[in-house]
Design an enzyme around this catalytic site. Structure first.
Site, mmCIF file in Angstrom:
data_model
loop_
_atom_site.group_PDB
_atom_site.id
_atom_site.type_symbol
_atom_site.label_atom_id
_atom_site.label_comp_id
_atom_site.label_asym_id
_atom_site.label_seq_id
_atom_site.Cartn_x
_atom_site.Cartn_y
_atom_site.Cartn_z
ATOM 1 C CG LEU A 104 -2.012 -1.225 1.058
ATOM 2 C CD1 LEU A 104 -2.816 -1.110 2.515
ATOM 3 C CD2 LEU A 104 -2.946 -1.133 0.014
ATOM 4 C CD GLU B 296 16.052 -2.420 7.912
ATOM 5 O OE1 GLU B 296 16.995 -3.280 8.381
ATOM 6 O OE2 GLU B 296 16.560 -1.482 8.309
#
Length: 308
Positions: A58, A77
């Site tokens: 998203l 990350e």
């Protein structure tokens, strides 16, 4: 993060940057060397991977190109690790133009605004931001939206020896356990850490043991004494006070008539009358008194002139 950007000098020279999403090969992407998070929840990464697999990514990750065809993660990350777990070849990303200083600061800020950091990771991030941007604690606190005391309390954790910090990072002990050890020297911290882990000491027990080492009153006993005093004060308050009787206003008593004077000797009566006539004369009226002794009584006549 606009306040943080202005305080840390991020984004001043990048007004023309377009948020264009590009596909970057995963093998060209490196984690950020300034990433404050040292421990990643593998189960959480797997759950994130399942969500990405079901619904797609998203929000793209943010990178910067530090060398040709070599990218460093600025933010995202966990998403990067999830994509690797899914064996994706490329990652949707936004590539920003940033120098080392800006990259480090943004990575630290981005992670500080999340709740997954441990207290030690948060303290380390604060310290790095202060060093990178030459900030005081007060200015750092303003930039990250915290009180100065909150920032100072976190930074104090960095005075703990590394094994204690690592124990907090690994979840073996809590931040409060660590705070209890702050006044001990390195050797004492190391020994107390072993006791906390092996004996499963809670925070209060740890505080008691630290106080015992320092020859101070035990916090548990001090707290118990305070509790006893509090209960005693409550008992004193509960002692029944004499009830105040409601005052009923009784109707005022009627003035009792003057007591009647009993005179048994007629001579006293005669003298009283004579004294009264004398008072009348003294007041300016010429009263006349005449007396006559009868067979069985005394007759007294008093004449008082009318006013003209």
């Amino acid at each position: 993060m606009s306040m943080a950007f202005s305080i840390f000098g991020i984004g001043k020279n990048h007004h023309d940057t377009k948020n264009e999403v590009v596909e970057i090969p995963l093998d060209q992407i490196e984690p950020n060397r300034y990433q404050p998070r040292q421990v990643f929840d593998e189960e959480g990464i797997q759950e994130l991977a399942a969500t990405i697999d079901a619904h797609g990514l998203l929000q793209p990750i943010i990178l910067r190109e530090y060398e040709p065809a070599k990218y460093e993660i600025i933010a995202g990350e966990r998403r990067f690790r999830a994509m690797k777990l899914l064996q994706w070849e490329k990652a949707p990303a936004i590539v920003e133009k940033m120098n080392d200083h800006e990259t480090a600061s943004l990575a630290l800020i981005e992670n500080l605004q999340r709740s997954e950091l441990s207290s030690v990771e948060e303290a380390q991030a604060y310290e790095k931001l202060m060093d990178l941007n030459h900030l005081t604690q007060a200015k750092l606190a303003k930039g990250v939206g915290k009180s100065q005391s909150a920032v100072a309390n976190k930074l104090r954790l960095l005075k703990l020896i590394v094994p204690v910090q690592n124990a907090i990072l690994d979840g073996l002990i809590t931040e409060r356990h660590g705070r209890a050890l702050l006044n001990l020297n390195d050797d004492q911290q190391r020994k107390m850490l072993m006791r906390i882990v092996n004996e499963k000491l809670n925070v209060r027990q740890t505080e008691d043991e630290v106080a015992r080492l320092q020859g101070k009153p035990l916090p548990s006993e001090v707290e118990a004494q305070k509790e006893q005093e509090r209960l005693a004060n409550e008992e004193n308050v509960k002692v029944k006070k004499p009830k105040k009787r409601s005052v009923k206003h009784k109707p005022a008593k009627k003035a009792s008539p003057a007591p009647k004077i009993k005179i048994s000797d007629p001579r006293i009566a005669m003298n009283t009358i004579k004294e009264s006539v004398k008072m009348i004369n003294d007041s300016g009226l010429d009263a006349e008194l005449s007396e006559q002794t009868l067979k069985n009584a005394y007759k007294i006549t008093i004449k008082i002139p009318k006013q003209k």
